[in-house]
Scaffold this motif. Structure first.
Motif, PDB file in Angstrom:
ATOM      1  N   HIS A 149       0.942  -1.157   0.051  1.00 49.19           N
ATOM      2  CA  HIS A 149       0.030   0.034   0.149  1.00 49.19           C
ATOM      3  C   HIS A 149       0.695   1.338  -0.041  1.00 49.19           C
ATOM      4  O   HIS A 149       0.582   2.269  -0.730  1.00 49.19           O
ATOM      5  CB  HIS A 149      -1.049  -0.048   1.227  1.00 49.19           C
ATOM      6  CG  HIS A 149      -2.034  -0.837   1.111  1.00 49.19           C
ATOM      7  ND1 HIS A 149      -3.413  -0.638   0.248  1.00 49.19           N
ATOM      8  CD2 HIS A 149      -2.445  -2.091   1.498  1.00 49.19           C
ATOM      9  CE1 HIS A 149      -3.972  -1.577   0.231  1.00 49.19           C
ATOM     10  NE2 HIS A 149      -3.520  -2.641   1.113  1.00 49.19           N
ATOM     11  N   ARG A 152       2.193   1.971  -3.250  1.00 47.64           N
ATOM     12  CA  ARG A 152       1.343   2.299  -4.338  1.00 47.64           C
ATOM     13  C   ARG A 152       1.109   3.783  -3.972  1.00 47.64           C
ATOM     14  O   ARG A 152       0.833   4.693  -4.816  1.00 47.64           O
ATOM     15  CB  ARG A 152      -0.129   1.573  -4.212  1.00 47.64           C
ATOM     16  CG  ARG A 152      -1.153   2.018  -5.445  1.00 47.64           C
ATOM     17  CD  ARG A 152      -2.223   0.975  -5.396  1.00 47.64           C
ATOM     18  NE  ARG A 152      -2.930   0.983  -4.117  1.00 47.64           N
ATOM     19  CZ  ARG A 152      -3.917   0.172  -4.248  1.00 47.64           C
ATOM     20  NH1 ARG A 152      -4.265  -0.607  -4.829  1.00 47.64           N
ATOM     21  NH2 ARG A 152      -4.648   0.532  -2.915  1.00 47.64           N
ATOM     22  N   HIS A 271     -16.881   8.068  -9.339  1.00 45.51           N
ATOM     23  CA  HIS A 271     -17.080   7.074  -8.595  1.00 45.51           C
ATOM     24  C   HIS A 271     -18.267   7.199  -7.553  1.00 45.51           C
ATOM     25  O   HIS A 271     -19.029   6.159  -7.433  1.00 45.51           O
ATOM     26  CB  HIS A 271     -15.991   6.732  -7.670  1.00 45.51           C
ATOM     27  CG  HIS A 271     -14.661   6.216  -8.615  1.00 45.51           C
ATOM     28  ND1 HIS A 271     -14.037   7.485  -9.261  1.00 45.51           N
ATOM     29  CD2 HIS A 271     -14.098   5.417  -8.993  1.00 45.51           C
ATOM     30  CE1 HIS A 271     -13.106   6.938 -10.158  1.00 45.51           C
ATOM     31  NE2 HIS A 271     -12.888   5.562  -9.779  1.00 45.51           N
ATOM     32  N   ALA A 299     -16.067   0.591  -8.621  1.00 41.72           N
ATOM     33  CA  ALA A 299     -15.922   1.874  -8.307  1.00 41.72           C
ATOM     34  C   ALA A 299     -14.905   1.670  -7.176  1.00 41.72           C
ATOM     35  O   ALA A 299     -14.027   2.869  -7.111  1.00 41.72           O
ATOM     36  CB  ALA A 299     -17.085   2.361  -7.469  1.00 41.72           C
ATOM     37  N   SER A 300     -14.654   0.938  -6.486  1.00 39.14           N
ATOM     38  CA  SER A 300     -13.826   0.781  -5.433  1.00 39.14           C
ATOM     39  C   SER A 300     -13.312  -1.009  -5.283  1.00 39.14           C
ATOM     40  O   SER A 300     -12.962  -1.351  -4.103  1.00 39.14           O
ATOM     41  CB  SER A 300     -13.974   1.229  -3.849  1.00 39.14           C
ATOM     42  OG  SER A 300     -15.162   0.443  -3.469  1.00 39.14           O
ATOM     43  N   SER A 301     -13.102  -1.589  -6.305  1.00 35.19           N
ATOM     44  CA  SER A 301     -12.644  -2.887  -6.265  1.00 35.19           C
ATOM     45  C   SER A 301     -12.114  -3.438  -7.703  1.00 35.19           C
ATOM     46  O   SER A 301     -12.399  -2.442  -8.766  1.00 35.19           O
ATOM     47  CB  SER A 301     -14.030  -3.711  -5.844  1.00 35.19           C
ATOM     48  OG  SER A 301     -14.948  -3.486  -6.850  1.00 35.19           O
ATOM     49  N   VAL A 324      -4.316  -4.025  -4.565  1.00 37.34           N
ATOM     50  CA  VAL A 324      -3.330  -4.995  -3.701  1.00 37.34           C
ATOM     51  C   VAL A 324      -3.847  -6.352  -3.811  1.00 37.34           C
ATOM     52  O   VAL A 324      -3.328  -7.238  -3.843  1.00 37.34           O
ATOM     53  CB  VAL A 324      -2.895  -4.375  -2.518  1.00 37.34           C
ATOM     54  CG1 VAL A 324      -2.479  -5.456  -1.405  1.00 37.34           C
ATOM     55  CG2 VAL A 324      -2.351  -3.134  -2.677  1.00 37.34           C
ATOM     56  N   THR A 325      -5.317  -6.387  -3.522  1.00 37.45           N
ATOM     57  CA  THR A 325      -5.983  -7.534  -3.424  1.00 37.45           C
ATOM     58  C   THR A 325      -6.090  -8.335  -4.868  1.00 37.45           C
ATOM     59  O   THR A 325      -5.972  -9.723  -4.672  1.00 37.45           O
ATOM     60  CB  THR A 325      -7.415  -7.458  -2.936  1.00 37.45           C
ATOM     61  OG1 THR A 325      -7.592  -6.370  -1.970  1.00 37.45           O
ATOM     62  CG2 THR A 325      -7.976  -8.733  -2.543  1.00 37.45           C
ATOM     63  N   ARG A 326      -6.143  -7.771  -5.581  1.00 38.37           N
ATOM     64  CA  ARG A 326      -6.070  -8.451  -7.148  1.00 38.37           C
ATOM     65  C   ARG A 326      -4.967  -9.050  -7.518  1.00 38.37           C
ATOM     66  O   ARG A 326      -4.552 -10.164  -7.860  1.00 38.37           O
ATOM     67  CB  ARG A 326      -6.072  -7.167  -8.303  1.00 38.37           C
ATOM     68  CG  ARG A 326      -5.918  -7.465  -9.662  1.00 38.37           C
ATOM     69  CD  ARG A 326      -6.074  -6.467 -10.509  1.00 38.37           C
ATOM     70  NE  ARG A 326      -5.920  -6.649 -12.183  1.00 38.37           N
ATOM     71  CZ  ARG A 326      -4.794  -7.086 -12.796  1.00 38.37           C
ATOM     72  NH1 ARG A 326      -3.808  -6.955 -12.309  1.00 38.37           N
ATOM     73  NH2 ARG A 326      -5.116  -7.137 -14.055  1.00 38.37           N
ATOM     74  N   SER A 360     -11.098  -6.374  -3.121  1.00 36.89           N
ATOM     75  CA  SER A 360     -10.490  -5.051  -2.634  1.00 36.89           C
ATOM     76  C   SER A 360     -10.281  -5.088  -1.146  1.00 36.89           C
ATOM     77  O   SER A 360     -10.435  -6.466  -0.336  1.00 36.89           O
ATOM     78  CB  SER A 360     -11.759  -3.907  -2.568  1.00 36.89           C
ATOM     79  OG  SER A 360     -12.565  -4.171  -1.612  1.00 36.89           O
TER      80      SER A 360
HETATM   81  C1  LIG Z   1     -10.728   2.366  -8.212  1.00 36.36           C
HETATM   82  C2  LIG Z   1     -10.207   0.938  -7.409  1.00 36.36           C
HETATM   83  N1  LIG Z   1     -10.065   0.033  -7.850  1.00 36.36           N
HETATM   84  C3  LIG Z   1      -9.436  -1.301  -7.148  1.00 36.36           C
HETATM   85  C4  LIG Z   1      -9.540  -1.242  -5.869  1.00 36.36           C
HETATM   86  C5  LIG Z   1      -9.140  -2.392  -5.060  1.00 36.36           C
HETATM   87  O1  LIG Z   1      -7.764  -1.844  -4.507  1.00 36.36           O
HETATM   88  P1  LIG Z   1      -7.210  -2.894  -3.245  1.00 36.36           P
HETATM   89  O2  LIG Z   1      -7.180  -4.150  -3.522  1.00 36.36           O
HETATM   90  O3  LIG Z   1      -5.689  -2.310  -3.332  1.00 36.36           O
HETATM   91  O4  LIG Z   1      -8.108  -2.430  -2.023  1.00 36.36           O
HETATM   92  C6  LIG Z   1      -9.715   0.205  -5.401  1.00 36.36           C
HETATM   93  C7  LIG Z   1      -9.878   0.110  -3.780  1.00 36.36           C
HETATM   94  O5  LIG Z   1     -10.171   1.095  -2.971  1.00 36.36           O
HETATM   95  C8  LIG Z   1     -10.219   1.026  -6.035  1.00 36.36           C
HETATM   96  O6  LIG Z   1     -10.721   2.634  -5.346  1.00 36.36           O
END
Ligand SMILES: Cc1ncc(COP(=O)(O)O)c(C=O)c1O
Length: 409
Positions: A149, A152, A271, A299-301, A324-326, A360
């Protein structure tokens, strides 16, 4: 800029005031409000520099009445000889609309209860979304993949030309400090997934800082670092057992998202509107479509489909956040021998998949059983999704207390 630098001296009191530009030799009186009349178009930048001093706007006194700044300061009606502005209230009398949040906040390294945390209204994060951020979470109060994190965060900052004020080591230390300080968890939620109970998430926000109003990033003097540690609120256990709905947003002819999708920035309105629409349709997450109608990410995943036992997910090159989870899931798939095809994912391709899931930090691996109005497969979490999530639970279990098995779905 060189001229401006030679004329003005930047002063910054990080705790109580904003950067002040002083014109040497000018007599100033502190006044809290900005002149109400528009400034003369012909006045120079030096004349226009009604700056901030100890949190108050200042204007010059003792200068000829023709001085445009003196003649145009009728905002509070006090006379030149009366230094008290009666419209002023003490900041302690201000009722700031802060929701009741159980958490701990660090502002530039100063740790305060969430309800007492304040940043300036002149902060560019608030005004323009001129910021980068990360969300990290704990397992047994140990931070998961904090190093990834922070890497990034550094990359996002570089992409928007924002110099991080702290080293990675300092971020690491300060994030651990707020987690340590936020030991007071919420009352247990019977619907929560067991691996989220008693855990916290930390939002790391770095804004370009405060300064006089204006889009020019050069107006900001020093970045602001805010760390917000709150009890973790992930999807309830039922969402993992039954799956969730996702709603497509955007696509051909629709307004495009702004900014660099590979940078995790405070620019979020697209988003926000996407999630608003998803919620209006009873869906947990919005799926962002590109101009060709392909699903890029949530939007957040990040988004995965499962077809014929293989994973399909859009490559980073289509313009998505490198989750990061991806990355953890791709690694798990490799170890489990599950093939992965990174390629564009048309909406129709997702709808016709055998299974789908989102990844996510807060969701881990969350089954998607409906996209728009269409069921995915039998509309229930599928075996590949479950297998990957179980392996993820094992991997995240690294932070578990000795003798305690990682919780599973
Ligand atoms: C636009 C977007 N894509 C993907 C993710 C997933 O990222 P992570 O697995 O690092 O939380 C997020 C997380 O907030 C995001 O905002």
């Amino acid at each position: 800029m060189a001229v401006a630098t030679s004329i003005f001296r930047n002063v910054l009191d990080r705790r109580h005031s904003l950067p002040v530009r002083h014109a040497p030799g000018r007599v100033r009186r502190i006044c809290p409000l900005r002149p109400s009349a528009p400034r003369s178009k012909t006045s120079s930048w030096a004349e226009q520099s009604v700056g901030l001093q100890n949190g108050h706007w200042s204007h010059r006194v003792g200068e000829p009445a023709s001085d445009p700044l003196v003649t145009r300061t009728p905002h509070c009606g006090h006379s030149a000889s009366d230094s008290t502005c009666h419209l002023l209230v003490s900041s302690s009398d201000l009722e700031v609309k802060i929701p009741t949040v159980n958490g701990i906040v660090s502002i530039d390294g100063m740790v305060v209860p969430a309800g007492e945390a304040r940043v300036s209204v002149f902060d560019r994060g608030f005004l323009y979304g001129d910021s980068v951020y990360e969300v990290v979470r704990t397992y047994d109060l140990a931070l998961f993949e904090l190093g990834l994190h922070l890497a990034r965060l550094a990359s996002s900052a570089e992409r928007i030309a924002l110099s991080l004020p702290w080293t990675a080591d300092r971020f690491d230390r300060e994030v651990r400090r707020v987690v340590e300080a936020s030991r007071e968890a919420d009352a247990p939620d019977p619907a929560a997934a067991p691996w989220n109970l008693g855990e916290c998430s930390v939002r790391i926000v770095v804004t370009r800082g405060s300064g006089e109003l204006g889009l020019d990033p050069g107006l900001a003097v020093e970045p602001t670092v805010v760390l917000i540690a709150v009890p973790l609120r992930g999807p309830p256990l039922a969402a993992y057992r039954e799956g969730v709905a996702a709603w497509p947003f955007g696509g051909p002819g629709a307004p495009r998202r702004g900014g660099d999708p590979a940078a995790k920035t405070g620019e979020h309105l697209f988003h926000v509107l996407a999630v608003r629409e998803a919620r209006a349709h009873g869906a947990q997450e919005a799926l962002l479509l590109d101009g060709a109608g392909s699903v890029t990410e949530g939007a957040s995943s990040n988004v995965f489909a499962v077809r014929g036992g293989a994973l399909e997910t859009p490559p980073l090159g289509v313009g998505i956040l490198a989750g990061v989870t991806r990355a953890v899931v791709l690694d798990i798939a490799g170890r489990l021998g599950i093939p992965v095809r990174e390629r564009p994912l048309p909406l129709a391709g997702l709808e016709s998949a055998d299974e789908a899931f989102l990844t996510s930090t807060v969701r881990e691996v969350l089954p998607v059983v409906r996209v728009g109005d269409r069921p995915i497969g039998p509309a229930a979490p599928g075996p590949v999704t479950r297998r990957i999530h179980a392996a993820f639970r094992e991997a995240a279990g690294g932070g578990h207390k000795p003798g305690k098995a990682p919780a599973s779905v």
